[in-house]
Enzyme design. Structure first.
Site, mmCIF file in Angstrom:
data_model
loop_
_atom_site.group_PDB
_atom_site.id
_atom_site.type_symbol
_atom_site.label_atom_id
_atom_site.label_comp_id
_atom_site.label_asym_id
_atom_site.label_seq_id
_atom_site.Cartn_x
_atom_site.Cartn_y
_atom_site.Cartn_z
ATOM 1 N N CYS A 275 0.525 -0.964 0.036
ATOM 2 C CA CYS A 275 -0.385 0.320 -0.233
ATOM 3 C C CYS A 275 0.535 1.534 0.179
ATOM 4 C CB CYS A 275 -1.136 -0.124 1.477
ATOM 5 S SG CYS A 275 -1.974 -1.178 1.124
ATOM 6 N N PHE A 276 2.360 1.621 0.304
ATOM 7 C CA PHE A 276 2.882 2.837 0.999
ATOM 8 C C PHE A 276 3.212 3.905 -0.570
ATOM 9 C CE2 PHE A 276 4.325 2.358 5.440
ATOM 10 C CZ PHE A 276 2.880 2.432 5.689
HETATM 11 P P1 NAD Z 1 -6.497 -8.538 -2.050
HETATM 12 O O1 NAD Z 1 -5.963 -8.247 -3.859
HETATM 13 O O2 NAD Z 1 -5.987 -9.159 -0.587
HETATM 14 O O3 NAD Z 1 -7.840 -8.586 -2.427
HETATM 15 C C1 NAD Z 1 -8.650 -7.730 -3.269
HETATM 16 C C2 NAD Z 1 -10.084 -9.213 -3.753
HETATM 17 O O4 NAD Z 1 -10.928 -8.555 -4.756
HETATM 18 C C3 NAD Z 1 -9.460 -10.057 -4.521
HETATM 19 O O5 NAD Z 1 -9.287 -12.068 -4.090
HETATM 20 C C4 NAD Z 1 -10.382 -9.888 -5.989
HETATM 21 O O6 NAD Z 1 -10.147 -11.521 -6.748
HETATM 22 C C5 NAD Z 1 -11.156 -9.602 -6.155
HETATM 23 N N1 NAD Z 1 -11.722 -8.708 -6.639
HETATM 24 C C6 NAD Z 1 -11.238 -7.858 -7.820
HETATM 25 N N2 NAD Z 1 -12.149 -7.107 -8.647
HETATM 26 C C7 NAD Z 1 -12.837 -8.084 -8.207
HETATM 27 C C8 NAD Z 1 -14.975 -7.411 -9.168
HETATM 28 N N3 NAD Z 1 -14.851 -6.905 -9.823
HETATM 29 N N4 NAD Z 1 -15.297 -8.187 -8.117
HETATM 30 C C9 NAD Z 1 -15.807 -9.237 -6.902
HETATM 31 N N5 NAD Z 1 -14.713 -9.487 -6.422
HETATM 32 C C10 NAD Z 1 -13.386 -8.859 -6.980
HETATM 33 O O7 NAD Z 1 -6.717 -7.039 -1.585
HETATM 34 P P2 NAD Z 1 -6.667 -6.421 -0.491
HETATM 35 O O8 NAD Z 1 -5.392 -5.949 -0.028
HETATM 36 O O9 NAD Z 1 -7.968 -6.240 0.494
HETATM 37 O O10 NAD Z 1 -7.120 -4.722 -0.489
HETATM 38 C C11 NAD Z 1 -8.356 -3.766 -0.803
HETATM 39 C C12 NAD Z 1 -8.505 -2.752 -0.694
HETATM 40 O O11 NAD Z 1 -8.002 -2.339 0.995
HETATM 41 C C13 NAD Z 1 -7.563 -1.820 -0.973
HETATM 42 O O12 NAD Z 1 -7.829 -0.827 -2.026
HETATM 43 C C14 NAD Z 1 -6.131 -1.831 -0.652
HETATM 44 O O13 NAD Z 1 -5.903 -0.461 -1.119
HETATM 45 C C15 NAD Z 1 -6.563 -1.593 0.767
HETATM 46 N N6 NAD Z 1 -6.500 -2.086 2.430
HETATM 47 C C16 NAD Z 1 -5.615 -2.893 2.370
HETATM 48 C C17 NAD Z 1 -4.791 -2.942 3.339
HETATM 49 C C18 NAD Z 1 -4.021 -4.456 4.041
HETATM 50 O O14 NAD Z 1 -3.387 -4.759 4.396
HETATM 51 N N7 NAD Z 1 -3.649 -4.811 2.117
HETATM 52 C C19 NAD Z 1 -4.968 -2.456 4.488
HETATM 53 C C20 NAD Z 1 -5.895 -1.287 4.825
HETATM 54 C C21 NAD Z 1 -6.278 -1.411 3.476
HETATM 55 C C1 UGA Z 2 0.800 0.169 6.679
HETATM 56 C C2 UGA Z 2 -0.701 0.741 6.812
HETATM 57 O O1 UGA Z 2 0.605 0.691 8.907
HETATM 58 C C3 UGA Z 2 -1.831 0.067 7.544
HETATM 59 O O2 UGA Z 2 -2.650 1.439 8.489
HETATM 60 C C4 UGA Z 2 -2.457 0.248 6.477
HETATM 61 O O3 UGA Z 2 -3.791 0.549 6.744
HETATM 62 C C5 UGA Z 2 -1.636 -0.593 5.569
HETATM 63 O O4 UGA Z 2 -0.532 -0.264 5.286
HETATM 64 C C6 UGA Z 2 -2.381 -0.393 3.902
HETATM 65 O O5 UGA Z 2 -3.545 0.492 3.712
HETATM 66 O O6 UGA Z 2 -2.402 -1.047 3.452
HETATM 67 P P1 UGA Z 2 1.120 -2.935 6.431
HETATM 68 O O7 UGA Z 2 1.946 -1.773 5.120
HETATM 69 O O8 UGA Z 2 0.565 -4.259 6.780
HETATM 70 O O9 UGA Z 2 0.560 -1.122 7.111
HETATM 71 O O10 UGA Z 2 2.245 -2.642 7.089
HETATM 72 P P2 UGA Z 2 3.797 -1.629 8.173
HETATM 73 O O11 UGA Z 2 3.727 -2.252 9.492
HETATM 74 O O12 UGA Z 2 2.699 0.047 7.816
HETATM 75 O O13 UGA Z 2 5.249 -1.337 7.625
HETATM 76 C C7 UGA Z 2 5.098 -0.545 6.128
HETATM 77 C C8 UGA Z 2 6.587 -1.186 5.794
HETATM 78 O O14 UGA Z 2 7.279 -0.092 6.159
HETATM 79 C C9 UGA Z 2 7.408 -2.420 6.297
HETATM 80 O O15 UGA Z 2 8.158 -2.730 5.189
HETATM 81 C C10 UGA Z 2 8.059 -1.802 7.527
HETATM 82 O O16 UGA Z 2 9.326 -3.068 7.372
HETATM 83 C C11 UGA Z 2 8.357 -0.558 7.188
HETATM 84 N N1 UGA Z 2 8.943 0.632 8.344
HETATM 85 C C12 UGA Z 2 7.686 0.721 9.181
HETATM 86 C C13 UGA Z 2 9.670 1.048 8.913
HETATM 87 O O17 UGA Z 2 10.651 0.715 7.437
HETATM 88 N N2 UGA Z 2 10.068 1.362 9.400
HETATM 89 C C14 UGA Z 2 9.019 1.380 11.022
HETATM 90 O O18 UGA Z 2 9.764 1.839 11.463
HETATM 91 C C15 UGA Z 2 7.609 1.184 10.391
#
Ligand code: NAD
Ligand code: UGA
Length: 459
Positions: A275-276
């Site tokens: 995500c970042f």
């Molecule tokens: P993911 O890739 O793990 O899962 C997404 C799912 O959506 C997949 O299983 C895919 O098959 C499904 N999909 C795609 N198009 C579709 C459609 N048209 N109909 C039905 N299903 C469909 O993704 P994720 O990590 O769960 O992320 C989802 C969203 O949440 C992203 O926008 C991400 O940025 C955000 N997010 C992710 C995290 C994280 O830690 N992974 C944390 C916070 C927010």
């Molecule tokens: C990050 C955010 O922390 C969540 O709040 C957010 O929901 C998520 O992205 C998202 O939108 O997907 P995540 O990517 O799962 O979560 O993990 P983090 O713990 O944030 O670490 C991200 C990266 O930063 C890792 O590679 C980690 O090693 C690095 N990091 C983190 C550092 O190098 N230093 C730190 O002090 C913290």
């Protein structure tokens, strides 16, 4: 538009959709949750003993609620029909990157599924953006719904971004710092309905309502600021290495100021994960498209700093070893983007290993959780003519024995428990440890005869 919610649906059964729905099902036993996805293999996995997402505590919750008030299915239309609330948790990857403009988030999956909701729905529904989306995506969603819905069917669109981190997803979902519910004027009723779900376990003062655009932007901005903190501390780590300061001491000195705070100040080889990077690219794209060039450049610098940190780590190895890495055996310990997860998407290890392979090094990679195929896939581009340089090991000692260099690329706690006397005796001398996460006790290693170098301290 009453406040009684019977059926909540989640479209997208990934890292967010699965765990979020499972925790909601646990906390709201009278509400039926169905998670649907176009990927039938993913749904099969959610219905098996081998869930597609590993998170501590998730298995137990799914086992307790699956078949009771939690269903995983590919039947998207049926899920839409009787839904009161539909959460959208579809992936939003970056579109093709433009070096100057960042990269827009790919909303095709979301648009497709909103189109389907409009075509299928026969009564009022609340649509909740859970995916991370660019500011004003709510407008796009509302327009698609309005243009494609059956006459007389209404929708309210809310933004409810997710803030969980991988590796601590269940804890983050159970005890969130905040839950944000964003909506336009006139959607207060819908916001209250969604609030009534969360208030089953989240203290009221942590559930914050705000405008729709603010909520969408708060998510992008949170990730950008977290990544910026990592780039900030990493930039200072470079100064520490040059002047002889210690980044842990500097971080402590800064973090004790309550206005700065101590979290997220761990120097590292750079940030990774799904995500970042993509969310900053999306913010850059948004800023450029609004004509805010200075803002775009500001955030671009956070990404540049991250790239530079990875390159610096490789350069440091080359400088310390004083010579070519051609034929040098390197034990790479850790490949996941962070510890506690087997996720290697967009991990710094990919870039670092690619650079080491290009220098001719032979890599012996061990990660406790990342599958072999994932490591191979990540390095595939570099491997065309270098297949013989890559070896994947299934414990740390297999990687270490016969190596001259150890590079720690993920902060797995188990590396602290390595028998370093044994490791040293099995390595080619002089033996080096390059610690990309300041995980090990450098003084002890030096006493054993290692050359130890860590991010953020001079050698
Ligand atoms: P993911 O890739 O793990 O899962 C997404 C799912 O959506 C997949 O299983 C895919 O098959 C499904 N999909 C795609 N198009 C579709 C459609 N048209 N109909 C039905 N299903 C469909 O993704 P994720 O990590 O769960 O992320 C989802 C969203 O949440 C992203 O926008 C991400 O940025 C955000 N997010 C992710 C995290 C994280 O830690 N992974 C944390 C916070 C927010
Ligand atoms: C990050 C955010 O922390 C969540 O709040 C957010 O929901 C998520 O992205 C998202 O939108 O997907 P995540 O990517 O799962 O979560 O993990 P983090 O713990 O944030 O670490 C991200 C990266 O930063 C890792 O590679 C980690 O090693 C690095 N990091 C983190 C550092 O190098 N230093 C730190 O002090 C913290």
């Amino acid at each position: 538009r009453g406040a009684v919610v019977s059926n909540v649906r989640c479209i997208g059964a990934g890292y967010v959709g699965g765990p979020t729905s499972a925790v909601m099902a646990l906390k709201c036993p009278k509400v039926q949750f169905t998670v649907v996805d176009i990927d039938s293999k993913r749904i099969d996995a959610w219905n098996s003993d081998n869930l597609p997402v590993y998170e501590a505590g998730l298995d137990d919750i799914v086992r307790a609620r699956r078949g009771v008030n939690l269903i995983f299915s590919t039947d998207i239309d049926n899920a839409i029909l009787d839904a009161d609330i539909i959460m959208i948790a579809i992936n939003t990857p970056s579109m093709e990157k433009d070096d100057r403009l960042g990269a827009a988030a790919d909303l095709r999956g979301i648009k497709q599924c909103i189109q389907r909701i409009a075509q299928v729905a026969r009564h009022y529904k609340i649509i909740v953006e859970r995916s991370t989306v660019p500011c004003r995506t709510g407008d796009i969603i509302s327009n698609i719904l309005r243009e494609n819905c059956h006459p007389g069917v209404n929708f309210d669109v809310l933004s409810n971004p997710e803030f969980l981190s991988e590796g601590s997803a269940i804890r983050d979902l159970l005890y969130p710092d905040r839950v944000i519910i964003g909506g336009l004027d006139g959607t207060e009723g819908a916001q209250n309905v969604l609030r009534s779900i969360y208030s089953r376990w989240v203290p009221e003062e942590r559930i914050v309502t705000m405008g729709l655009w603010s909520s969408e932007l708060a998510k992008l901005a949170s990730n950008a600021m977290l990544a910026q903190r990592v780039s900030s501390i990493n930039s200072i780590s470079a100064v520490c290495e040059a002047v002889g300061a210690d980044i842990t001491e500097v971080a402590r000195g800064c973090g004790l100021d309550a206005r700065i705070g101590s979290q997220f100040l761990q120097a590292s080889v750079g940030f990774g994960g799904t995500c970042f990077h993509k969310d900053i690219l999306s913010l850059i794209w948004l800023s450029e498209s609004l004509g805010l060039r200075d803002v775009a450049e500001y955030w671009d610098q956070v990404l540049k700093m991250n790239e530079s940190q990875m390159c610096r780590f490789v350069r440091r190895i080359m400088n310390e070893v004083e010579g070519s890495l051609e034929g040098t055996r390197i034990a790479v310990l850790g490949f996941a983007f962070k510890s506690g997860t087997g996720d290697a998407r967009n991990t710094p290890a990919t870039q670092i290993c690619n650079q080491l392979l290009r220098q001719g090094a032979n890599l012996f990679i061990y990660d406790p959780k990342v599958p072999d195929e994932q490591i191979r896939d990540n390095l595939a581009g570099e491997l065309d003519s270098r297949e013989s340089q890559l070896h994947i090991c299934h414990n740390a000692y297999d990687a270490i024995a016969g190596s001259q260099i150890i590079a720690i690329l993920t902060a797995w706690k188990e590396f602290q428990a390595i028998d370093w006397v044994k490791a040293h005796s099995q390595m080619i001398q002089p033996a080096y440890v390059f610690d990309g996460h300041r995980l090990l006790d450098g003084l002890s290693l030096e006493r054993l005869g290692f050359h130890y170098a860590s991010v953020g301290t001079p050698s």
